[in-house]
Design a protein around this motif. Sequence first.
Motif, PDB file in Angstrom:
ATOM      1  N   LEU A  95      31.016   5.918  59.441  1.00  0.00           N
ATOM      2  CA  LEU A  95      30.532   5.472  58.133  1.00  0.00           C
ATOM      3  C   LEU A  95      29.156   4.821  58.204  1.00  0.00           C
ATOM      4  CD1 LEU A  95      33.844   4.122  56.565  1.00  0.00           C
ATOM      5  CD2 LEU A  95      32.775   6.362  56.279  1.00  0.00           C
ATOM      6  N   TYR A  96      29.069   3.669  58.862  1.00  0.00           N
ATOM      7  CA  TYR A  96      27.798   2.940  58.884  1.00  0.00           C
ATOM      8  C   TYR A  96      27.155   2.892  60.271  1.00  0.00           C
ATOM      9  CZ  TYR A  96      28.978   1.692  54.151  1.00  0.00           C
ATOM     10  OH  TYR A  96      29.297   1.754  52.825  1.00  0.00           O
ATOM     11  N   LYS A  97      27.718   3.649  61.210  1.00  0.00           N
ATOM     12  CA  LYS A  97      27.117   3.922  62.522  1.00  0.00           C
ATOM     13  C   LYS A  97      27.069   2.747  63.489  1.00  0.00           C
ATOM     14  CE  LYS A  97      26.388   7.957  60.760  1.00  0.00           C
ATOM     15  NZ  LYS A  97      27.631   8.524  60.298  1.00  0.00           N
ATOM     16  N   GLN A  98      27.895   1.713  63.306  1.00  0.00           N
ATOM     17  CA  GLN A  98      27.973   0.673  64.319  1.00  0.00           C
ATOM     18  C   GLN A  98      28.596   1.263  65.579  1.00  0.00           C
ATOM     19  OE1 GLN A  98      29.124   0.151  61.184  1.00  0.00           O
ATOM     20  NE2 GLN A  98      27.607  -1.332  60.470  1.00  0.00           N
ATOM     21  N   LYS A  99      28.112   0.832  66.740  1.00  0.00           N
ATOM     22  CA  LYS A  99      28.620   1.314  68.021  1.00  0.00           C
ATOM     23  C   LYS A  99      29.527   0.242  68.629  1.00  0.00           C
ATOM     24  CE  LYS A  99      24.142   3.265  68.995  1.00  0.00           C
ATOM     25  NZ  LYS A  99      23.383   2.228  68.429  1.00  0.00           N
ATOM     26  N   TYR A 100      30.786   0.604  68.883  1.00  0.00           N
ATOM     27  CA  TYR A 100      31.766  -0.318  69.455  1.00  0.00           C
ATOM     28  C   TYR A 100      32.118   0.118  70.870  1.00  0.00           C
ATOM     29  CZ  TYR A 100      32.358  -1.806  64.621  1.00  0.00           C
ATOM     30  OH  TYR A 100      32.143  -2.271  63.349  1.00  0.00           O
ATOM     31  N   SER A 101      32.089  -0.818  71.814  1.00  0.00           N
ATOM     32  CA  SER A 101      32.460  -0.533  73.199  1.00  0.00           C
ATOM     33  C   SER A 101      33.905  -0.054  73.253  1.00  0.00           C
ATOM     34  CB  SER A 101      32.301  -1.792  74.055  1.00  0.00           C
ATOM     35  OG  SER A 101      32.932  -1.618  75.309  1.00  0.00           O
ATOM     36  N   LEU A 102      34.143   1.032  73.975  1.00  0.00           N
ATOM     37  CA  LEU A 102      35.520   1.509  74.143  1.00  0.00           C
ATOM     38  C   LEU A 102      36.312   0.607  75.080  1.00  0.00           C
ATOM     39  CD1 LEU A 102      35.110   5.391  74.308  1.00  0.00           C
ATOM     40  CD2 LEU A 102      36.179   4.037  72.502  1.00  0.00           C
ATOM     41  N   LYS A 103      35.635  -0.188  75.904  1.00  0.00           N
ATOM     42  CA  LYS A 103      36.333  -1.076  76.839  1.00  0.00           C
ATOM     43  C   LYS A 103      36.627  -2.445  76.239  1.00  0.00           C
ATOM     44  CE  LYS A 103      34.724   1.111  81.019  1.00  0.00           C
ATOM     45  NZ  LYS A 103      34.067   0.989  82.307  1.00  0.00           N
ATOM     46  N   THR A 104      35.683  -2.993  75.476  1.00  0.00           N
ATOM     47  CA  THR A 104      35.847  -4.358  74.969  1.00  0.00           C
ATOM     48  C   THR A 104      36.045  -4.434  73.460  1.00  0.00           C
ATOM     49  OG1 THR A 104      33.483  -4.741  74.582  1.00  0.00           O
ATOM     50  CG2 THR A 104      34.343  -5.220  76.806  1.00  0.00           C
ATOM     51  N   GLY A 105      35.619  -3.416  72.727  1.00  0.00           N
ATOM     52  CA  GLY A 105      35.689  -3.423  71.277  1.00  0.00           C
ATOM     53  C   GLY A 105      34.528  -4.143  70.603  1.00  0.00           C
ATOM     54  N   ILE A 106      33.679  -4.788  71.392  1.00  0.00           N
ATOM     55  CA  ILE A 106      32.549  -5.531  70.826  1.00  0.00           C
ATOM     56  C   ILE A 106      31.495  -4.554  70.313  1.00  0.00           C
ATOM     57  CG2 ILE A 106      30.661  -7.127  71.361  1.00  0.00           C
ATOM     58  CD1 ILE A 106      32.573  -8.437  73.389  1.00  0.00           C
ATOM     59  N   CYS A 107      30.951  -4.870  69.147  1.00  0.00           N
ATOM     60  CA  CYS A 107      29.918  -4.041  68.552  1.00  0.00           C
ATOM     61  C   CYS A 107      28.617  -4.221  69.334  1.00  0.00           C
ATOM     62  CB  CYS A 107      29.720  -4.419  67.083  1.00  0.00           C
ATOM     63  SG  CYS A 107      28.472  -3.426  66.240  1.00  0.00           S
ATOM     64  N   LEU A 108      28.023  -3.130  69.766  1.00  0.00           N
ATOM     65  CA  LEU A 108      26.792  -3.182  70.549  1.00  0.00           C
ATOM     66  C   LEU A 108      25.578  -3.468  69.672  1.00  0.00           C
ATOM     67  CD1 LEU A 108      27.462  -0.136  72.908  1.00  0.00           C
ATOM     68  CD2 LEU A 108      28.048  -2.543  73.264  1.00  0.00           C
ATOM     69  N   ASP A 109      25.738  -3.338  68.357  1.00  0.00           N
ATOM     70  CA  ASP A 109      24.648  -3.585  67.416  1.00  0.00           C
ATOM     71  C   ASP A 109      24.688  -4.993  66.834  1.00  0.00           C
ATOM     72  OD1 ASP A 109      23.844  -0.798  67.544  1.00  0.00           O
ATOM     73  OD2 ASP A 109      25.629  -0.399  66.350  1.00  0.00           O
ATOM     74  N   ASP A 110      25.870  -5.606  66.807  1.00  0.00           N
ATOM     75  CA  ASP A 110      26.054  -6.926  66.221  1.00  0.00           C
ATOM     76  C   ASP A 110      27.262  -7.557  66.911  1.00  0.00           C
ATOM     77  OD1 ASP A 110      26.713  -9.167  64.702  1.00  0.00           O
ATOM     78  OD2 ASP A 110      26.626  -8.130  62.783  1.00  0.00           O
TER      79      ASP A 110
END
Length: 135
Positions: A90-105
Amino acid sequence: MMMNTLTQEMLLKASSQWFQICTMSDLIEDSGVCALLPFIKTDTQNQIAIFYVNNEVYATSNWDPVGKAQVIYRGIIGSTNGELYICSPLYKQKYSLKTGICLDDNELYIPVYKCKVDQEKIHILIDASNLEVTQ
């Protein structure tokens, strides 16, 4: 076909337990699939996105916290600086597959689940103490 061996009784008794969610034949290499967790009340916790990338299985919530929809499994898989991520469709945020943390925010995240493969069956570790289970 997706298989799910979660039962209401198991979830009510468990604090943390491995549950079979699907089989390897249900997965698509370098892509995501979605599995439903029955007996979970909240719409943001009842679906799991499962990814098969580089011979590894990853599982996250399917809920996109920005787009407010169950769409993460439809995202694009990529990597940056060696970090595998799923990009929200949808809005193109990138989430780590290992930690779930957003790489953009780094204030955004999606829950991730530990996975294991046993005889071609995919299991995820569910912490039922954090879920609202229907009675």
